[in-house]
Design a protein around this motif. Structure first.
Motif, PDB file in Angstrom:
ATOM      1  N   ASP A 267      -2.227  -0.259  -4.164  1.00  0.00           N
ATOM      2  CA  ASP A 267      -2.199   0.935  -4.570  1.00  0.00           C
ATOM      3  C   ASP A 267      -1.212   0.985  -5.715  1.00  0.00           C
ATOM      4  O   ASP A 267      -0.272   0.175  -5.432  1.00  0.00           O
ATOM      5  CB  ASP A 267      -1.878   1.820  -3.625  1.00  0.00           C
ATOM      6  CG  ASP A 267      -2.929   2.055  -2.639  1.00  0.00           C
ATOM      7  OD1 ASP A 267      -3.859   1.895  -3.030  1.00  0.00           O
ATOM      8  OD2 ASP A 267      -2.732   2.359  -1.311  1.00  0.00           O
TER       9      ASP A 267
ATOM     10  N   TYR B  37      -3.966   8.853   1.735  1.00  0.00           N
ATOM     11  CA  TYR B  37      -3.820   8.300   0.422  1.00  0.00           C
ATOM     12  C   TYR B  37      -4.172   9.375  -0.750  1.00  0.00           C
ATOM     13  O   TYR B  37      -3.587   9.475  -1.528  1.00  0.00           O
ATOM     14  CB  TYR B  37      -5.268   7.168   0.493  1.00  0.00           C
ATOM     15  CG  TYR B  37      -5.567   6.766  -1.261  1.00  0.00           C
ATOM     16  CD1 TYR B  37      -4.620   5.715  -1.843  1.00  0.00           C
ATOM     17  CD2 TYR B  37      -6.447   7.290  -2.069  1.00  0.00           C
ATOM     18  CE1 TYR B  37      -4.664   5.443  -3.119  1.00  0.00           C
ATOM     19  CE2 TYR B  37      -6.569   6.734  -3.362  1.00  0.00           C
ATOM     20  CZ  TYR B  37      -5.779   6.011  -3.817  1.00  0.00           C
ATOM     21  OH  TYR B  37      -5.927   5.536  -5.192  1.00  0.00           O
TER      22      TYR B  37
ATOM     23  N   LYS C 155      -0.280   4.804   7.199  1.00  0.00           N
ATOM     24  CA  LYS C 155      -1.628   4.869   7.773  1.00  0.00           C
ATOM     25  C   LYS C 155      -2.651   4.038   7.178  1.00  0.00           C
ATOM     26  O   LYS C 155      -3.327   3.506   7.849  1.00  0.00           O
ATOM     27  CB  LYS C 155      -2.332   6.368   7.497  1.00  0.00           C
ATOM     28  CG  LYS C 155      -1.536   7.536   8.037  1.00  0.00           C
ATOM     29  CD  LYS C 155      -1.264   7.464   9.564  1.00  0.00           C
ATOM     30  CE  LYS C 155      -0.433   8.819  10.117  1.00  0.00           C
ATOM     31  NZ  LYS C 155       0.851   9.105   9.130  1.00  0.00           N
ATOM     32  N   GLN C 156      -2.669   3.770   5.915  1.00  0.00           N
ATOM     33  CA  GLN C 156      -3.324   3.000   5.069  1.00  0.00           C
ATOM     34  C   GLN C 156      -3.035   1.235   5.594  1.00  0.00           C
ATOM     35  O   GLN C 156      -3.982   0.429   5.956  1.00  0.00           O
ATOM     36  CB  GLN C 156      -3.092   2.831   3.677  1.00  0.00           C
ATOM     37  CG  GLN C 156      -3.797   4.169   3.079  1.00  0.00           C
ATOM     38  CD  GLN C 156      -3.588   4.100   1.510  1.00  0.00           C
ATOM     39  OE1 GLN C 156      -2.531   4.574   1.201  1.00  0.00           O
ATOM     40  NE2 GLN C 156      -4.446   3.321   0.962  1.00  0.00           N
TER      41      GLN C 156
ATOM     42  N   MET D 130       0.852  -1.140   0.096  1.00  0.00           N
ATOM     43  CA  MET D 130       0.128   0.035   0.063  1.00  0.00           C
ATOM     44  C   MET D 130       1.093   1.307  -0.013  1.00  0.00           C
ATOM     45  O   MET D 130       1.962   0.896   0.248  1.00  0.00           O
ATOM     46  CB  MET D 130      -0.969  -0.043   1.421  1.00  0.00           C
ATOM     47  CG  MET D 130      -2.027  -1.076   1.304  1.00  0.00           C
ATOM     48  SD  MET D 130      -3.012  -1.179   2.592  1.00  0.00           S
ATOM     49  CE  MET D 130      -4.223  -2.602   1.968  1.00  0.00           C
TER      50      MET D 130
ATOM     51  N   VAL E 119      -5.779  -1.185   7.625  1.00  0.00           N
ATOM     52  CA  VAL E 119      -6.131  -2.280   7.087  1.00  0.00           C
ATOM     53  C   VAL E 119      -6.146  -3.441   7.905  1.00  0.00           C
ATOM     54  O   VAL E 119      -6.685  -4.476   8.285  1.00  0.00           O
ATOM     55  CB  VAL E 119      -5.801  -2.563   5.746  1.00  0.00           C
ATOM     56  CG1 VAL E 119      -5.940  -3.964   5.226  1.00  0.00           C
ATOM     57  CG2 VAL E 119      -6.266  -1.346   4.652  1.00  0.00           C
TER      58      VAL E 119
ATOM     59  N   LEU F 276     -14.500   3.002   3.750  1.00  0.00           N
ATOM     60  CA  LEU F 276     -13.631   2.825   4.920  1.00  0.00           C
ATOM     61  C   LEU F 276     -14.460   2.712   6.030  1.00  0.00           C
ATOM     62  O   LEU F 276     -13.927   2.657   7.232  1.00  0.00           O
ATOM     63  CB  LEU F 276     -12.759   4.052   5.057  1.00  0.00           C
ATOM     64  CG  LEU F 276     -11.730   4.135   3.749  1.00  0.00           C
ATOM     65  CD1 LEU F 276     -10.859   5.251   4.049  1.00  0.00           C
ATOM     66  CD2 LEU F 276     -10.748   2.791   3.826  1.00  0.00           C
TER      67      LEU F 276
ATOM     68  N   ALA G  61      -6.247   7.286   7.255  1.00  0.00           N
ATOM     69  CA  ALA G  61      -5.866   6.491   5.960  1.00  0.00           C
ATOM     70  C   ALA G  61      -6.496   7.199   4.798  1.00  0.00           C
ATOM     71  O   ALA G  61      -5.808   7.274   3.637  1.00  0.00           O
ATOM     72  CB  ALA G  61      -6.590   5.231   6.226  1.00  0.00           C
TER      73      ALA G  61
END
Length: 792
Positions: A376, A461, A309-310, A305, A314, A488, A457
């Motif tokens: 991503d 992104y 933060k993502q 990713m 997740v 989300l 997140a």
């Protein structure tokens, strides 16, 4: 005869007994020197045969061969077979090969061999320096070095960020081989006393393109300035970029290029790698990822990713949803020990899913990775190559899956084709995809921490997309941000501050451009017709009234900018005159007063003009709370003058201080009255003190009496102990034990009431009357003797 045998100590200490050992040591040193000289000569004259495959066929020492055999390295890869014969001769090498092709051994073997052939020892200092872009890759290189160099006598060290700097300083001066990251190495070179690289023989730059991409160009330049120029340099990279070529020109002398033509012609990814991509909307990515994990529980998967933060969001949410497979996460915000533990754990596990950022995309060797998922899109084709290079390493097979949005498909596929990467498009069955939006929404509702992570997140992104350089692939305008926030589990779309700032900046630039065009048009038509046309068109487009310019003022001239405060913005708000007409009707502005100065009209409002003091607060003296905190010191406050203070107004409208001291002349008429008032005040205070003293003495006396009563109680309870026939001491019952549920206490243990006073405070006659049986025979005899003495 036993003493004359070979075990005689006299002969052991003599010259004849020591001669064979001395000779054997000399012979051993001479043989080692001859072997090293022969090895050096064979390495310089070595020409690789056409079918060179085994490490045993190379001109390397027996110690290195034994270490390679113990680590189960038998056959060489292509990059090793091409680079080792060159680097063993002491020449600079510029190597490029696809990920997983064995570049680590391509530079570790020459490091061991060069130092061994030059008889490097602890007293010689630092001989080889290996620079790695990330901590995890540095740890991996160090582990391989220990596995193959165990039979050599060199001391090796690892210098990376996140560990104790003091401990590294103590061991740094004793190292022969050093594996380090650029930042921490430069810190030691600048700060650690005694750390010198004057005798450095070899410099290795592993994953040089990644080092430069991470912003270490200036750090590398500073490092190279500390190193001697008479050294051998090995530079390895998976991709060749302009920055890598510039670094090679800066640090290498007449390098031999190895593996570059093969990388360009055959492609940067191995043939055993299956590469696919799917089209997926932004708000459906997590659904597809969850469905993939649930359908591949018996595999080892690496998920990439774009932001930390993502990865954390997740990982936290999927752990709470329990997919049925171990989950791990790895990103740059973690502490060093956590990162190393995660790396080692994922390496040893058979089935697991690791969520990671691009920190795990370069050089790390995770064995038996089945799938590499890129949720991503990568920054460029080189990043894609490094990501999918975590699988299909050496001769094993692997699969890669890339998630692309429709807006990213055209640009990313074209970029991959330029690198000779053939990637196939596949479709996902909608019936096999499970939606997890409701579950994420429930988690965000139950746990505020999950909601906070989701908001971070979301913003991270969008920021990563906004900061990407290739705008043909990454387009922020067409993203479904509202649906992404719902996917989300967020109740609403978070604010995107960096976007609002950019929009405000763009609007400001547009207004400046329009002003410049208007000024140019005004200069071109001096009669002013164009100004009127532009003003009217601007009024029609904006729907606002244009402010007329003053006569003789040039439109191109602008006043110098000043600091705009929140009050300026407040008074510039639109639609401030909605209720102004209504309130204007309530006030008669025709005449404030009549000719005689009297107020005839009841509804007419007047404003009184008060003569305020110099110390009152005005609009210019206003200081905000934030500024008050900043100007906490007296010195800072003295620069802007004294603060304002609050005033109160009497019925006549005159200002007064909140607390005013009355003049003594208004209260007292003469000096005698002042003295009399002081005397009365002193007498009243003296009386109060006397009363307080009586109360304090009574309380002290009562406390002393209570203390004495409690002491007598304890003494009385102690007399209740008696002896049994067996000689054992039996403790009688206490008052608390004799009291039953009704609060009844046995009469023989009943305590005296407050009205009667304690037994100790009563006279002896009353004591005898109350308890006549308490007197003993000895007491009666003593009383009789006293009576006889008194009669005499």
């Amino acid at each position: 005869m036993a003493q004359a045998g070979p075990s005689n100590p006299a002969k052991k200490k003599g010259g004849k007994g020591a001669e064979p050992k001395v000779k054997s040591k000399k012979i051993k040193k001479l043989s080692e020197a001859k072997a090293i000289a022969d090895l050096e000569q064979s390495a310089l004259q070595f020409e690789p045969p056409p079918g060179l495959e085994a490490f045993a066929d190379l001109p390397i020492s027996d110690l290195t061969k034994r270490g390679l055999k113990r680590a189960y390295f038998v056959k060489m890869t292509d990059i090793q077979a091409k680079s080792l014969p060159v680097s063993l001769k002491g020449k600079d090498v510029l190597g490029a090969a696809r990920t997983g092709s064995g570049k680590t051994l391509a530079f570790l073997i020459p490091v061991l061999e060069i130092l061994y052939r030059r008889k490097w020892g602890p007293q010689d200092g630092l001989g080889a320096l290996i620079i790695s872009p990330t901590r995890e890759l540095a740890v991996q290189i160090f582990d391989v070095l220990r596995s193959i160099g165990g039979y050599h006598s060199f001391s090796a060290g690892l210098v990376i960020g996140g560990k104790n700097l003091k401990d590294e300083r103590e061991r740094l001066s004793r190292m022969n081989i050093l594996v380090a990251t650029p930042g921490r190495l430069l810190q030691h070179m600048d700060q650690t006393i005694g750390f010198e690289c004057d005798n450095l023989q070899m410099l290795v730059l592993d994953e040089a393109d990644r080092i430069l991409d991470m912003g270490f160009h200036r750090t590398l330049t500073a490092l190279l300035s500390h190193l001697p120029k008479s050294r051998q340099t090995l530079l390895f990279s998976a991709t060749q970029t302009e920055s890598v070529a510039d670094l090679a020109r800066l640090s290498l002398k007449d390098p031999v290029r190895v593996g570059i033509e093969e990388t360009v012609t055959e492609g940067a990814t191995p043939k055993t790698l299956e590469q696919h991509y799917v089209l997926c909307e932004l708000d459906k990515k997590l659904d597809v990822l969850w469905s993939f994990i649930k359908s591949h529980l018996q595999t080892k998967t690496l998920v990439f990713m774009s932001s930390c933060k993502q990865v954390r969001f997740v990982f936290e949410t999927f752990c709470k949803m329990h997919p049925g497979i171990p989950l791990l996460h790895l990103h740059g915000k973690q502490k060093q020990m956590t990162r190393l533990a995660t790396f080692q754990r994922f390496t040893s596990m058979k089935h697991a899913v690791l969520f990671a950022t691009d920190i795990a995309a370069r050089g790390l060797d995770f064995p038996s990775v089945d799938w590499v998922l890129q949720v991503d899109a990568p920054e460029d084709a080189e990043t894609y190559i490094h990501r999918v290079g975590r699988t299909a390493r050496y001769e094993s097979a692997g699969k890669g899956l890339l998630f692309l949005m429709p807006s990213e498909e055209e640009g990313m596929v074209a970029a991959l084709k330029k690198k000779n990467i053939d990637i196939q498009k596949i479709k996902i069955k909608a019936s096999k995809t499970q939606s997890i939006a409701n579950q994420l929404q429930k988690l965000a509702f139950q746990d505020p921490e999950i909601k906070y992570l989701g908001q971070r997140a979301f913003v991270s992104y969008l920021r990563s997309v906004y900061l990407q350089k290739d705008k043909s692939i990454f387009k922020l305008d067409g993203l479904p941000v509202e649906r992404f926030a719902e996917a989300l589990g967020l109740p609403g779309m978070p604010k995107i501050k960096f976007l609002s700032k950019e929009m405000a900046k763009a609007k400001k630039n547009a207004s400046r451009a329009a002003a410049e065009i208007q000024a140019a048009a005004a200069r071109s038509e001096p009669d002013g017709s164009s100004d009127e046309a532009s003003d009217s068109s601007e009024d029609e487009s904006s729907g606002e009234e244009s402010s007329p310019q003053k006569a003789g003022e040039d439109s191109s001239e602008q006043k110098p900018e000043r600091v705009r405060t929140k009050y300026d913005r407040m008074f510039e708000r639109k639609n401030q005159n909605i209720l102004s007409e209504h309130y204007n009707k309530l006030v008669d502005h025709s005449a404030d007063t009549n000719a005689d100065g009297s107020d005839d009209d009841f509804i007419t409002l007047k404003r009184a003009d008060h003569d305020l003091d110099d110390n009152t607060t005005t609009e210019h003296d206003f200081i905000s709370k934030r500024k008050q905190k900043m100007l906490a010191s007296k010195k800072a406050l003295a620069k802007i003058g004294p603060r304002g203070h609050k005033l109160v107004y009497d019925d006549e409208g005159k200002p007064h201080e909140i607390y005013e001291i009355k003049d003594a002349s208004e209260v007292f008429k003469s000096v005698d009255e002042v003295k009399e008032a002081g005397r009365k005040f002193a007498e009243s205070e003296r009386g109060k003190l006397q009363q307080a003293d009586v109360v304090d003495k009574a309380e002290a006396k009562e406390k002393k009496r209570e203390k004495k009563r409690k002491r007598k109680e304890r003494e009385r309870e102690g007399e209740m102990y008696d002896s049994d026939d067996d000689g054992d001491v039996a403790m009688g019952p206490t008052v608390a034990e004799l009291s039953d549920d009704d609060g009844y206490v046995s009469p023989e243990f009943e305590l005296p009431s407050d009205s009667e006073g304690s037994a100790d405070e009563q006279p002896p006659s009353k004591k005898a009357k109350q308890n006549p049986a308490s007197t003993t025979l000895e007491e009666e005899e003593e009383l009789a003797l006293k009576m006889l003495r008194s009669r005499r």
